[in-house]
Design a protein around this motif. Structure first.
Motif, short mmCIF file in Angstrom:
data_model
loop_
_atom_site.label_atom_id
_atom_site.label_comp_id
_atom_site.label_asym_id
_atom_site.label_seq_id
_atom_site.Cartn_x
_atom_site.Cartn_y
_atom_site.Cartn_z
N PHE A 25 131.16 75.07 -22.89
CA PHE A 25 132.44 74.47 -23.29
C PHE A 25 133.03 73.70 -22.11
CE2 PHE A 25 132.45 76.93 -27.12
CZ PHE A 25 133.44 76.39 -27.94
N GLY A 26 133.08 74.36 -20.95
CA GLY A 26 133.70 73.74 -19.78
C GLY A 26 132.98 72.51 -19.28
N SER A 27 131.68 72.43 -19.55
CA SER A 27 130.88 71.31 -19.05
C SER A 27 131.09 70.02 -19.83
CB SER A 27 129.39 71.67 -19.10
OG SER A 27 129.09 72.63 -18.11
N ILE A 28 131.81 70.07 -20.95
CA ILE A 28 132.04 68.84 -21.71
C ILE A 28 132.91 67.90 -20.88
CG2 ILE A 28 132.97 67.84 -23.83
CD1 ILE A 28 132.60 70.62 -25.13
N PRO A 29 132.40 66.73 -20.48
CA PRO A 29 133.14 65.83 -19.57
C PRO A 29 134.08 64.88 -20.34
CG PRO A 29 130.94 64.98 -19.92
CD PRO A 29 131.03 66.24 -20.73
N PHE A 30 135.19 65.43 -20.81
CA PHE A 30 136.07 64.64 -21.67
C PHE A 30 136.59 63.37 -20.99
CE2 PHE A 30 136.63 68.68 -24.11
CZ PHE A 30 136.23 68.18 -25.34
N GLY A 31 136.87 63.45 -19.68
CA GLY A 31 137.35 62.25 -18.98
C GLY A 31 136.35 61.12 -19.05
N LEU A 32 135.08 61.45 -18.87
CA LEU A 32 134.03 60.45 -18.94
C LEU A 32 133.83 59.95 -20.37
CD1 LEU A 32 131.72 58.89 -17.56
CD2 LEU A 32 130.27 60.91 -17.92
N ILE A 33 133.81 60.87 -21.32
CA ILE A 33 133.62 60.50 -22.72
C ILE A 33 134.74 59.58 -23.21
CG2 ILE A 33 133.60 61.41 -25.08
CD1 ILE A 33 132.26 63.95 -23.91
N LEU A 34 135.98 59.93 -22.90
CA LEU A 34 137.12 59.16 -23.39
C LEU A 34 137.19 57.77 -22.76
CD1 LEU A 34 139.89 61.91 -23.55
CD2 LEU A 34 138.64 60.90 -25.46
N THR A 35 136.95 57.69 -21.46
CA THR A 35 137.03 56.37 -20.82
C THR A 35 135.92 55.45 -21.29
OG1 THR A 35 135.88 57.33 -18.89
CG2 THR A 35 138.29 57.11 -18.75
N ARG A 36 134.74 56.00 -21.50
CA ARG A 36 133.65 55.17 -22.02
C ARG A 36 133.94 54.74 -23.45
NH1 ARG A 36 127.96 57.87 -19.78
NH2 ARG A 36 128.00 56.83 -17.74
N ALA A 37 134.46 55.66 -24.26
CA ALA A 37 134.78 55.33 -25.66
C ALA A 37 135.86 54.25 -25.74
CB ALA A 37 135.23 56.58 -26.40
N ALA A 38 136.75 54.23 -24.75
CA ALA A 38 137.83 53.25 -24.73
C ALA A 38 137.40 51.92 -24.11
CB ALA A 38 139.03 53.79 -23.97
N GLY A 39 136.13 51.84 -23.68
CA GLY A 39 135.63 50.61 -23.08
C GLY A 39 136.05 50.40 -21.65
N LEU A 40 136.40 51.49 -20.97
CA LEU A 40 136.88 51.38 -19.59
C LEU A 40 135.80 51.71 -18.57
CD1 LEU A 40 140.41 53.00 -20.05
CD2 LEU A 40 139.85 50.57 -19.89
N GLY A 41 134.58 51.90 -19.04
CA GLY A 41 133.48 52.14 -18.12
C GLY A 41 133.39 53.58 -17.66
N ASP A 42 132.77 53.78 -16.52
CA ASP A 42 132.51 55.10 -15.96
C ASP A 42 133.64 55.47 -15.00
OD1 ASP A 42 131.55 57.37 -14.67
OD2 ASP A 42 129.48 56.67 -14.73
N VAL A 43 134.43 56.48 -15.36
CA VAL A 43 135.58 56.89 -14.54
C VAL A 43 135.13 57.37 -13.16
CG1 VAL A 43 135.62 59.29 -15.33
CG2 VAL A 43 137.75 58.17 -14.61
N ARG A 44 133.86 57.75 -13.03
CA ARG A 44 133.35 58.22 -11.74
C ARG A 44 133.20 57.10 -10.72
NH1 ARG A 44 128.08 61.04 -14.02
NH2 ARG A 44 128.16 59.05 -15.15
N SER A 45 133.34 55.85 -11.18
CA SER A 45 133.18 54.71 -10.28
C SER A 45 134.50 54.26 -9.66
CB SER A 45 132.55 53.54 -11.04
OG SER A 45 133.43 53.05 -12.03
#
Length: 206
Positions: A25-45
């Protein structure tokens, strides 16, 4: 009190099941999933490079950051609630702890996750919900007086295990104390900047 702390009744198979479920459950990377879904790319960059709500906020999308904060908290709560319903209270505590670990070190993205504040709160919501009110009160008080978000969270994470211990919830207090120590390690750069007077304040630009 110490006898209560040592009186865990959970069996090893149940504890392992709770740990695995919580971690996934904890491993689900919501920040990454949401930013990619919104077309904002990889938040890790950008920014700090982590997947938490604070870094998502650096995309300029406040709604996305709020959604990340909420989902990162609820994934830990959900793990604790679901596991607790089927496997009991002690299993819920273990699931919440490992959801926190999963967020910090998610298997899906190379074990490089967030700093754990939202998931810390989510674990509290799952196993000791009244403590969320105390966490929020401490956070707001420190934030109002200092304007440092990181300091507010760090102080709140010290208060919570102490309060739980005083109230007689030793098992949760011990687990939350371990989570506090781990989160302090994850916040070591923030702590260094706070000590050096270079940490960004709430509302600061640039």
């Amino acid at each position: 009190m110490l006898s209560n702390l040592m009186s865990w009744q959970i069996t090893l198979p149940v504890a392992l099941a709770a740990a695995v479920i919580g971690y996934l459950f904890g491993s689900i990377p919501f920040g990454l999933i949401l930013t990619r879904a919104a077309g904002l790319g990889d938040v890790r960059s950008i920014g700090s490079g982590n997947i938490g709500a604070t870094n998502v906020l650096r995309t300029g999308n406040r709604k996305l950051a709020a959604a990340t904060l909420l989902l990162d908290a609820l994934k830990a709560s959900a793990a604790a609630w679901i596991v607790g319903y089927f496997l009991g209270e002690e299993a819920a505590i273990i699931a919440g702890f490992f959801a926190f670990i999963g967020h910090l070190f998610p298997v899906w993205i190379g074990f490089k996750g967030g700093k754990g504040v939202a998931t810390y709160i989510g674990t509290l919501l799952g196993v000791a919900p009244i403590m969320v009110v105390l966490f929020a009160a401490v956070w707001l008080a420190i934030a109002f007086t200092t304007r440092y978000s990181s300091l507010s969270a760090l102080v709140a994470m010290i208060v919570i295990p102490v309060a739980l211990w005083i109230l007689g919830n030793e098992k949760v207090a011990a687990v939350m104390a371990i989570m506090t120590l781990i989160s302090y390690w994850k916040h070591r750069a923030n702590i260094s900047r706070l000590m050096g007077g270079t940490e960004s304040k709430i509302g600061a630009k640039g």
